[in-house]
Write a protein that holds these residues in place. Sequence first.
Motif, PDB file in Angstrom:
ATOM      1  N   SER A 128      -4.022   8.389 -29.050  1.00 31.36           N
ATOM      2  CA  SER A 128      -3.442   9.387 -29.953  1.00 31.36           C
ATOM      3  C   SER A 128      -2.204   8.768 -30.571  1.00 31.36           C
ATOM      4  CB  SER A 128      -3.010  10.641 -29.184  1.00 31.36           C
ATOM      5  OG  SER A 128      -4.104  11.221 -28.529  1.00 31.36           O
ATOM      6  N   LEU A 163      -2.992  18.615 -35.986  1.00 37.97           N
ATOM      7  CA  LEU A 163      -3.828  17.729 -35.167  1.00 37.97           C
ATOM      8  C   LEU A 163      -5.035  17.322 -36.009  1.00 37.97           C
ATOM      9  CD1 LEU A 163      -4.869  16.340 -32.650  1.00 37.97           C
ATOM     10  CD2 LEU A 163      -5.557  18.563 -31.747  1.00 37.97           C
ATOM     11  N   SER A 223      -0.384  14.532 -35.494  1.00 38.36           N
ATOM     12  CA  SER A 223      -1.056  13.644 -34.536  1.00 38.36           C
ATOM     13  C   SER A 223      -2.507  13.384 -34.932  1.00 38.36           C
ATOM     14  CB  SER A 223      -1.015  14.268 -33.138  1.00 38.36           C
ATOM     15  OG  SER A 223      -1.564  13.365 -32.196  1.00 38.36           O
ATOM     16  N   ASN A 255      -6.171  11.525 -33.346  1.00 37.42           N
ATOM     17  CA  ASN A 255      -6.906  10.836 -32.276  1.00 37.42           C
ATOM     18  C   ASN A 255      -7.911   9.914 -32.954  1.00 37.42           C
ATOM     19  OD1 ASN A 255      -5.558  12.435 -30.421  1.00 37.42           O
ATOM     20  ND2 ASN A 255      -7.162  13.998 -30.390  1.00 37.42           N
ATOM     21  N   THR A 266     -12.171  14.520 -30.191  1.00 36.03           N
ATOM     22  CA  THR A 266     -11.210  15.446 -29.570  1.00 36.03           C
ATOM     23  C   THR A 266     -11.961  16.521 -28.780  1.00 36.03           C
ATOM     24  OG1 THR A 266      -9.645  15.059 -31.359  1.00 36.03           O
ATOM     25  CG2 THR A 266      -9.350  17.103 -30.111  1.00 36.03           C
ATOM     26  N   ALA A 267     -11.480  16.821 -27.584  1.00 34.64           N
ATOM     27  CA  ALA A 267     -12.029  17.905 -26.747  1.00 34.64           C
ATOM     28  C   ALA A 267     -13.498  17.695 -26.396  1.00 34.64           C
ATOM     29  CB  ALA A 267     -11.822  19.273 -27.411  1.00 34.64           C
ATOM     30  N   ALA A 268     -13.897  16.425 -26.229  1.00 34.38           N
ATOM     31  CA  ALA A 268     -15.295  16.105 -25.911  1.00 34.38           C
ATOM     32  C   ALA A 268     -15.443  15.509 -24.519  1.00 34.38           C
ATOM     33  CB  ALA A 268     -15.836  15.131 -26.952  1.00 34.38           C
ATOM     34  N   GLY A 269     -14.387  15.595 -23.706  1.00 36.32           N
ATOM     35  CA  GLY A 269     -14.484  15.020 -22.362  1.00 36.32           C
ATOM     36  C   GLY A 269     -14.114  13.551 -22.340  1.00 36.32           C
ATOM     37  N   LEU A 270     -13.310  13.116 -23.295  1.00 31.49           N
ATOM     38  CA  LEU A 270     -12.791  11.747 -23.259  1.00 31.49           C
ATOM     39  C   LEU A 270     -11.261  11.760 -23.154  1.00 31.49           C
ATOM     40  CD1 LEU A 270     -15.197  10.032 -25.833  1.00 31.49           C
ATOM     41  CD2 LEU A 270     -15.007   9.480 -23.396  1.00 31.49           C
ATOM     42  N   ALA A 271     -10.736  12.824 -22.556  1.00 33.19           N
ATOM     43  CA  ALA A 271      -9.314  12.898 -22.205  1.00 33.19           C
ATOM     44  C   ALA A 271      -8.362  12.913 -23.399  1.00 33.19           C
ATOM     45  CB  ALA A 271      -8.947  11.765 -21.245  1.00 33.19           C
ATOM     46  N   SER A 272      -8.751  13.634 -24.469  1.00 31.60           N
ATOM     47  CA  SER A 272      -7.847  13.722 -25.629  1.00 31.60           C
ATOM     48  C   SER A 272      -6.578  14.496 -25.290  1.00 31.60           C
ATOM     49  CB  SER A 272      -8.547  14.366 -26.827  1.00 31.60           C
ATOM     50  OG  SER A 272      -8.777  15.746 -26.623  1.00 31.60           O
ATOM     51  N   SER A 273      -6.686  15.463 -24.367  1.00 30.25           N
ATOM     52  CA  SER A 273      -5.465  16.214 -24.015  1.00 30.25           C
ATOM     53  C   SER A 273      -4.489  15.301 -23.272  1.00 30.25           C
ATOM     54  CB  SER A 273      -5.801  17.453 -23.182  1.00 30.25           C
ATOM     55  OG  SER A 273      -6.334  17.114 -21.923  1.00 30.25           O
ATOM     56  N   GLY A 304      -3.072  12.921 -25.995  1.00 22.13           N
ATOM     57  CA  GLY A 304      -2.409  13.784 -26.979  1.00 22.13           C
ATOM     58  C   GLY A 304      -1.039  14.258 -26.518  1.00 22.13           C
ATOM     59  N   LYS A 351     -16.660  20.275 -26.317  1.00 22.67           N
ATOM     60  CA  LYS A 351     -17.370  20.850 -25.168  1.00 22.67           C
ATOM     61  C   LYS A 351     -17.356  22.372 -25.189  1.00 22.67           C
ATOM     62  CE  LYS A 351     -13.601  19.040 -22.739  1.00 22.67           C
ATOM     63  NZ  LYS A 351     -12.845  18.574 -21.607  1.00 22.67           N
ATOM     64  N   SER A 381     -13.669  24.475 -22.006  1.00 19.47           N
ATOM     65  CA  SER A 381     -12.501  23.587 -21.959  1.00 19.47           C
ATOM     66  C   SER A 381     -12.166  23.287 -20.500  1.00 19.47           C
ATOM     67  CB  SER A 381     -11.301  24.256 -22.639  1.00 19.47           C
ATOM     68  OG  SER A 381     -10.815  25.295 -21.817  1.00 19.47           O
ATOM     69  N   SER A 382     -11.445  22.183 -20.275  1.00 17.32           N
ATOM     70  CA  SER A 382     -11.050  21.842 -18.904  1.00 17.32           C
ATOM     71  C   SER A 382     -10.230  22.978 -18.303  1.00 17.32           C
ATOM     72  CB  SER A 382     -10.226  20.559 -18.889  1.00 17.32           C
ATOM     73  OG  SER A 382     -10.989  19.490 -19.373  1.00 17.32           O
TER      74      SER A 382
HETATM   75  P1  ADP Z   1     -10.430  16.587 -23.429  1.00 15.54           P
HETATM   76  O1  ADP Z   1     -11.598  16.358 -22.545  1.00 15.54           O
HETATM   77  O2  ADP Z   1     -10.596  15.896 -24.754  1.00 15.54           O
HETATM   78  O3  ADP Z   1      -9.129  16.265 -22.770  1.00 15.54           O
HETATM   79  P2  ADP Z   1      -9.505  19.356 -23.183  1.00 15.54           P
HETATM   80  O4  ADP Z   1     -10.307  20.602 -23.191  1.00 15.54           O
HETATM   81  O5  ADP Z   1      -8.849  18.980 -21.918  1.00 15.54           O
HETATM   82  O6  ADP Z   1     -10.448  18.170 -23.733  1.00 15.54           O
HETATM   83  O7  ADP Z   1      -8.330  19.432 -24.254  1.00 15.54           O
HETATM   84  C1  ADP Z   1      -8.544  19.432 -25.650  1.00 15.54           C
HETATM   85  C2  ADP Z   1      -7.297  20.004 -26.309  1.00 15.54           C
HETATM   86  O8  ADP Z   1      -6.184  19.109 -26.165  1.00 15.54           O
HETATM   87  C3  ADP Z   1      -7.426  20.142 -27.821  1.00 15.54           C
HETATM   88  O9  ADP Z   1      -8.141  21.312 -28.167  1.00 15.54           O
HETATM   89  C4  ADP Z   1      -5.957  20.207 -28.227  1.00 15.54           C
HETATM   90  O10 ADP Z   1      -5.429  21.486 -27.986  1.00 15.54           O
HETATM   91  C5  ADP Z   1      -5.297  19.248 -27.249  1.00 15.54           C
HETATM   92  N1  ADP Z   1      -5.111  17.940 -27.909  1.00 15.54           N
HETATM   93  C6  ADP Z   1      -6.040  16.973 -28.079  1.00 15.54           C
HETATM   94  N2  ADP Z   1      -5.533  15.924 -28.750  1.00 15.54           N
HETATM   95  C7  ADP Z   1      -4.247  16.234 -29.027  1.00 15.54           C
HETATM   96  C8  ADP Z   1      -3.182  15.559 -29.715  1.00 15.54           C
HETATM   97  N3  ADP Z   1      -3.356  14.336 -30.235  1.00 15.54           N
HETATM   98  N4  ADP Z   1      -1.976  16.178 -29.821  1.00 15.54           N
HETATM   99  C9  ADP Z   1      -1.799  17.408 -29.277  1.00 15.54           C
HETATM  100  N5  ADP Z   1      -2.749  18.093 -28.617  1.00 15.54           N
HETATM  101  C10 ADP Z   1      -3.967  17.524 -28.485  1.00 15.54           C
END
Ligand code: ADP
Length: 354
Positions: free
Chosen positions: A47, A64, A110, A112, A116-123, A126, A207, A210-211
């Motif tokens: 990110s 985002l 921001s 990525n 995003t939000a596909a189970g590859l740890a974007s949160s 991020g 997904k 959400s986690s």
């Molecule tokens: P993931 O498996 O990708 O971590 P999560 O369900 O845990 O999925 O979280 C996804 C959420 O994280 C997004 O909907 C958004 O709210 C937040 N997020 C993802 N990327 C960013 C970013 N670059 N900056 C801020 N928040 C982000």
Amino acid sequence: MSNVYQATTSAPVNIACIKYWGKRNESLILPTNSSLSVTLSQDNLRSTTTARADPSFTTDRLWLNGKEDIIKPGGRLHTCITEMKRLRAEFEAANPDQPKIASFNVHICSFNNFPTAAGLASSASGFAALVYALSRLYVLPHSPEDLSLIARRGSGSACRSLFGGFVAWDMGSDDATGSDSKARQVAPESHWPEMEALICVVNDAKKGTSSTSGMQRTVVTSALLQHRISEVVPSRMAEIERAIADKRFGDFAEITMRDSNQFHAVALDTYPPIFYMNDVSRAIIAIITEYNRLSEQPKAAYTYDAGPNAVIYALTPNVREIAQLVLYYFPQAEKVFIGGKEVEAALPEGFNEA
Ligand code: ADP
Ligand code: DP6
Ligand code: CO
């Protein structure tokens, strides 16, 4: 001309070997178990976040991937931004020569470079990038450990992305403020530079669960989670830390695969159940299992977060062979390269296709 206060930084994702799944305190984001992950290198999934403070901004705002996300009062984005402003205010009080910018509103943008939000740890990447960008904007002297406490309030897994290499998140015992629930580097990347991660994107869609909401439901409904957090994770944490210290890949791999399996078993034990893996995910597990049968010790470790996408940990000498194997079963429209050299689909010697 007025001064410009702006900073841009990137943070990489981390993929857990011992999974965090469950909170004992929702608002402080305190986990029900400790966890351990590998932070991927910056040049892969990351990110990139820009933060700017300006007296003309009338509210805090965040975009985002080009789309505005509302910053809800009391929400996670709000908490992280407020905490960072508080640190800046403390810093200004201690350093009167510094410009007074803690009270300015901020605009944050921001991107990525992966789903995003596909189970590859974007949160994880991020919120780590968000906290890190604000710490740069505010020229704060705080350590990655201090910042991990704040990133944790954005998304639990984010606290681990403030460090590179092999990182533990100790669950801590201070339930009142969460002051000891933070990340710690177990070993730097240079300790085991042969460790690589192969990312297999099975589905890049957002997904269904959400986690955050998935683990909430698990805590309330799964008896298996109670067994996991009390009987399984504590010894696994100690074992995997030792395996990393001694660079025993076979043990690292077995623990990683067992923990991924148990996390998905706990998801299935949740009521109503949660399915993060799909048929392709399960086929990759079968392929890696057969591949590992060919050697005395496992040479590949699959792990799945809250989504269908596979991450395969392996040591450098074996990565090409594993990629060839995955491509044999899942041919790709686009060419795949490792180290600048194209990967051709192939089966390793002795591999049983049945
Ligand atoms: P993931 O498996 O990708 O971590 P999560 O369900 O845990 O999925 O979280 C996804 C959420 O994280 C997004 O909907 C958004 O709210 C937040 N997020 C993802 N990327 C960013 C970013 N670059 N900056 C801020 N928040 C982000
Ligand atoms: C399966 O950190 O995304 O990836 O704290 O609610 O934001 P919140 O959840 P999040 O959960 C990550 C779950 C996991 C395992 C892990 O990364 O340890
Ligand atoms: Co997440």
